[in-house]
Write a protein that holds these residues in place. Structure first.
Motif, short mmCIF file in Angstrom:
data_model
loop_
_atom_site.label_atom_id
_atom_site.label_comp_id
_atom_site.label_asym_id
_atom_site.label_seq_id
_atom_site.Cartn_x
_atom_site.Cartn_y
_atom_site.Cartn_z
N ARG A 84 -39.40 5.66 -12.49
CA ARG A 84 -38.65 4.41 -12.65
C ARG A 84 -37.83 4.41 -13.94
O ARG A 84 -36.69 3.93 -13.97
CB ARG A 84 -39.62 3.22 -12.60
CG ARG A 84 -40.16 2.95 -11.20
CD ARG A 84 -40.99 1.70 -11.14
NE ARG A 84 -42.30 1.88 -11.76
CZ ARG A 84 -43.36 2.40 -11.16
NH1 ARG A 84 -43.25 2.84 -9.91
NH2 ARG A 84 -44.52 2.52 -11.78
N CYS A 85 -38.38 4.99 -15.00
CA CYS A 85 -37.62 5.11 -16.25
C CYS A 85 -36.42 6.04 -16.06
O CYS A 85 -35.32 5.78 -16.57
CB CYS A 85 -38.51 5.64 -17.37
SG CYS A 85 -39.77 4.47 -17.94
N THR A 86 -36.63 7.11 -15.31
CA THR A 86 -35.55 8.07 -15.07
C THR A 86 -34.46 7.44 -14.22
O THR A 86 -33.27 7.65 -14.47
CB THR A 86 -36.11 9.34 -14.39
OG1 THR A 86 -37.16 9.88 -15.19
CG2 THR A 86 -35.02 10.38 -14.22
N GLU A 87 -34.85 6.67 -13.21
CA GLU A 87 -33.85 5.97 -12.40
C GLU A 87 -32.99 5.07 -13.27
O GLU A 87 -31.76 4.99 -13.08
CB GLU A 87 -34.55 5.12 -11.32
CG GLU A 87 -35.11 5.92 -10.16
CD GLU A 87 -35.80 5.02 -9.15
OE1 GLU A 87 -35.68 3.78 -9.28
OE2 GLU A 87 -36.44 5.55 -8.23
N HIS A 88 -33.61 4.39 -14.23
CA HIS A 88 -32.86 3.51 -15.13
C HIS A 88 -31.87 4.33 -15.96
O HIS A 88 -30.70 3.94 -16.12
CB HIS A 88 -33.82 2.75 -16.03
CG HIS A 88 -33.15 1.85 -17.02
ND1 HIS A 88 -32.45 0.71 -16.64
CD2 HIS A 88 -33.03 1.92 -18.38
CE1 HIS A 88 -31.95 0.12 -17.70
NE2 HIS A 88 -32.28 0.83 -18.77
N SER A 89 -32.31 5.47 -16.48
CA SER A 89 -31.43 6.32 -17.28
C SER A 89 -30.26 6.83 -16.45
O SER A 89 -29.12 6.88 -16.92
CB SER A 89 -32.22 7.51 -17.84
OG SER A 89 -33.24 7.08 -18.71
N ARG A 91 -28.97 5.37 -13.80
CA ARG A 91 -28.05 4.25 -13.56
C ARG A 91 -27.12 4.04 -14.75
O ARG A 91 -25.93 3.78 -14.59
CB ARG A 91 -28.84 2.97 -13.26
CG ARG A 91 -29.36 2.87 -11.84
CD ARG A 91 -29.77 1.44 -11.51
NE ARG A 91 -30.83 0.96 -12.36
CZ ARG A 91 -32.14 1.11 -12.11
NH1 ARG A 91 -32.51 1.74 -11.01
NH2 ARG A 91 -33.05 0.64 -12.93
N LEU A 92 -27.66 4.15 -15.95
CA LEU A 92 -26.84 3.99 -17.14
C LEU A 92 -25.79 5.10 -17.24
O LEU A 92 -24.69 4.88 -17.76
CB LEU A 92 -27.72 4.00 -18.40
CG LEU A 92 -28.66 2.80 -18.59
CD1 LEU A 92 -29.52 3.00 -19.82
CD2 LEU A 92 -27.87 1.50 -18.68
N GLY A 95 -25.33 6.54 -12.06
CA GLY A 95 -26.02 6.27 -10.80
C GLY A 95 -26.12 7.48 -9.88
O GLY A 95 -25.53 8.53 -10.10
N ARG A 98 -31.29 9.01 -6.29
CA ARG A 98 -32.63 8.43 -6.19
C ARG A 98 -33.50 9.22 -5.21
O ARG A 98 -34.67 9.50 -5.51
CB ARG A 98 -32.52 6.97 -5.75
CG ARG A 98 -33.85 6.25 -5.73
CD ARG A 98 -33.72 4.79 -5.41
NE ARG A 98 -35.01 4.11 -5.50
CZ ARG A 98 -35.21 2.85 -5.22
NH1 ARG A 98 -34.19 2.10 -4.84
NH2 ARG A 98 -36.42 2.31 -5.32
#
Length: 279
Positions: A84-89, A91-92, A95, A98
């Motif tokens: 979940r942290c990696t997905e956020h990174s 996206r920043l 994107g 996933r």
């Protein structure tokens, strides 16, 4: 602390993902041809850029697996949190990826747990990790899980829970195409089409529905039945499928992520112990 081995596994996974992205022509999927199309330029270039953003998270997953030492519920929870942290990174950074993160994260963790394992053992270990419930996962269903429930498709979780059968099929297709004299690009395209021919791709189900999914599967089977992309008939069938999917804006993204998983396992050196078991 992450080790050199963890970093190496992470970058092997990123290389597999960028190798998948560089492959062309991929029916319905971003590839280098998009660089010549202004409307799509950001899509492909962004995906190549953001693939690198997966590396720290994948290295952390490898480190977690190595530290835990077994496919435990605790490891599954830690992988979920890192994911979940990696997905956020990502996206920043722009994107994407996933589905590939889910596949590659589990396979990286599996190969960190058992570095001498062959591909079959790695996918079996990934299955044991995925069998545990991530109790900290968000309660809200994802689009993929909602589509899985609606149509009864296995989805990404079902694929992992079965030990990534389509990753194994892609590996077998790679080996068969290479043995038949195909180029590396042709072998990889045949592997992609092998996945597309049977996968219940939730991305396609979302955008095209069951009839569209069956149409794409049938198109992939036509290419393979014509002898694969190394033959003139197979190349023509691929061109027709590619044109049709791009015209309809149908994208088999689930198949692309599984091909990246296969390319990751394909690139890993097999130890003498594992080689002896499969000889």
């Amino acid at each position: 602390m992450r080790s050199t081995e963890d970093e190496a596994l992470a970058w092997a996974a990123v290389d597999a993902l960028t190798g998948q992205l560089a492959l062309t022509p991929k029916p319905g999927l971003p590839d280098p041809r998009d660089l010549g199309a202004p409307a799509d330029r950001r899509d492909h270039r962004s995906l190549r850029w953001t693939a690198k953003a997966l590396a720290p998270g994948l290295a952390a997953m490898a480190a977690a697996a190595r530290r835990t030492g077994d496919a435990t519920p605790g490891l599954r929870a830690e992988l979920g949190a890192i994911g979940r942290c990696t997905e956020h990174s990502v996206r920043l950074a722009g994107g994407g990826h996933r589905g590939a993160l889910w596949v590659l994260g589990l396979l990286v963790a599996a190969t960190a747990l058992a570095p001498v394992a062959d591909a079959g053992e790695a996918t079996a270990t990934a299955r044991r990790i995925a069998a545990h419930t991530d109790r900290a996962a968000p309660r809200r269903p994802s689009r993929g899980s909602a589509v899985s429930v609606r149509y009864g498709a296995a989805g990404a979780r079902g694929e992992a829970g079965a030990g990534f059968p389509h990753v194994r099929r892609a590996l077998a297709a790679l080996a068969a195409a290479r043995a038949a004299g195909a180029t590396e690009a042709q072998a990889r395209l045949d592997a992609l089409l092998t996945v597309m021919s049977t996968l219940q791709d939730t991305e396609l189900l979302h955008g095209a529905g069951p009839l569209g999914l069956r149409q794409v599967q049938a198109g992939a089977r036509r290419v393979l039945a014509a002898g694969g992309t190394a033959t003139q008939a197979g190349a023509a069938a691929l061109a027709a499928l590619d044109a049709d999917l791009h015209a309809r804006a149908w994208s088999p993204r689930g198949s692309a992520g599984l091909l990246a998983g296969a390319l990751y396992l394909d690139a890993l050196p097999i130890s003498d112990t594992a080689r002896a078991r499969t000889a």
